[in-house]
Scaffold this motif. Structure first.
Motif, short mmCIF file in Angstrom:
data_model
loop_
_atom_site.label_atom_id
_atom_site.label_comp_id
_atom_site.label_asym_id
_atom_site.label_seq_id
_atom_site.Cartn_x
_atom_site.Cartn_y
_atom_site.Cartn_z
N CYS A 68 31.44 63.49 42.58
CA CYS A 68 30.07 63.15 42.24
C CYS A 68 29.43 64.31 41.50
CB CYS A 68 29.27 62.84 43.50
SG CYS A 68 29.83 61.35 44.36
N GLU A 69 28.42 64.01 40.74
CA GLU A 69 27.63 65.00 40.02
C GLU A 69 26.37 65.23 40.84
OE1 GLU A 69 26.82 67.29 36.46
OE2 GLU A 69 28.62 66.17 36.99
N SER A 70 26.11 66.47 41.22
CA SER A 70 24.96 66.76 42.06
C SER A 70 23.84 67.40 41.25
CB SER A 70 25.37 67.70 43.20
OG SER A 70 24.30 67.91 44.08
N VAL A 74 21.06 65.97 45.29
CA VAL A 74 21.45 64.57 45.43
C VAL A 74 22.69 64.33 44.57
CG1 VAL A 74 20.79 62.16 45.00
CG2 VAL A 74 19.12 63.79 45.90
N GLY A 75 23.73 63.76 45.20
CA GLY A 75 24.96 63.45 44.48
C GLY A 75 24.94 62.06 43.90
N TYR A 76 25.40 61.95 42.67
CA TYR A 76 25.47 60.65 41.98
C TYR A 76 26.92 60.40 41.59
CZ TYR A 76 20.45 61.23 41.49
OH TYR A 76 19.11 61.42 41.74
N ALA A 122 15.98 62.35 42.09
CA ALA A 122 16.40 63.11 43.27
C ALA A 122 15.32 63.23 44.34
CB ALA A 122 16.94 64.47 42.87
N ARG A 131 20.50 59.59 54.00
CA ARG A 131 21.80 60.10 53.58
C ARG A 131 22.82 59.75 54.65
NH1 ARG A 131 23.16 65.72 50.70
NH2 ARG A 131 25.41 65.47 50.67
N ASP A 134 28.61 62.08 52.23
CA ASP A 134 28.57 63.14 51.24
C ASP A 134 29.01 62.60 49.90
OD1 ASP A 134 27.64 65.16 52.88
OD2 ASP A 134 29.65 65.71 53.54
N CYS A 135 28.34 62.98 48.87
CA CYS A 135 28.71 62.61 47.50
C CYS A 135 28.24 63.77 46.65
CB CYS A 135 28.03 61.31 47.08
SG CYS A 135 28.38 60.80 45.39
N ASP A 136 29.04 64.86 46.66
CA ASP A 136 28.66 66.00 45.85
C ASP A 136 29.86 66.86 45.51
OD1 ASP A 136 26.68 66.91 48.66
OD2 ASP A 136 28.80 67.28 48.51
#
Length: 136
Positions: A68-70, A74-76, A122, A131, A134-136
């Protein structure tokens, strides 16, 4: 602009409405445009539209091993093929939160709109959504 509205529980609907209420009047330099239905937990910007929707399903291809892109904590999740090919439309999903928020960005706005959208959303994601992964 017609947007799809997912089926939401009362709690998810309330969280999504809080996110939608907090969305800015402009996103990535594009003005907000009218959507149908007008009470959808969503927003659209520009033409072609950048579309923000809340309450979406888990994105195809996402699991906890996905990268993910943080931005601003916030991870996307961005599908690999969209991440690598700047000529494709891109879908960003705050996949580690419930309910999930998704942003669909037409390729003409890349790459600047991607970072701008993640940064703008974010604080709303962190304030109104739970949350869970985890997504980062």
């Amino acid at each position: 602009m017609q947007v799809d509205v997912p089926e939401l529980s009362a709690a998810d609907r309330a969280a999504c409405e809080a996110v939608a209420t907090g969305l800015p009047d402009t996103l990535a330099g594009e003005e907000r445009v009218d959507i149908e239905p007008d009470d959808a937990p969503a927003a659209a910007y520009g033409d072609p539209a950048i579309v923000v929707r809340c309450g979406v399903a888990k994105p195809e291809g996402f699991d906890l091993a996905a990268s993910c892109e943080s931005v601003d904590g916030v991870g996307y999740y961005i599908p690999d093929e969209q991440y690598d090919d700047q000529g494709l439309d891109v879908t960003l999903t705050a996949a580690g939160y419930r309910p999930r928020v998704e942003v669909r960005i037409p390729s003409r706005y890349r790459p600047n709109a991607v970072q701008a959208a993640m940064a703008a959303l974010a604080p709303l994601v962190e304030q109104h959504l739970a949350r869970v992964d985890d997504c980062d």
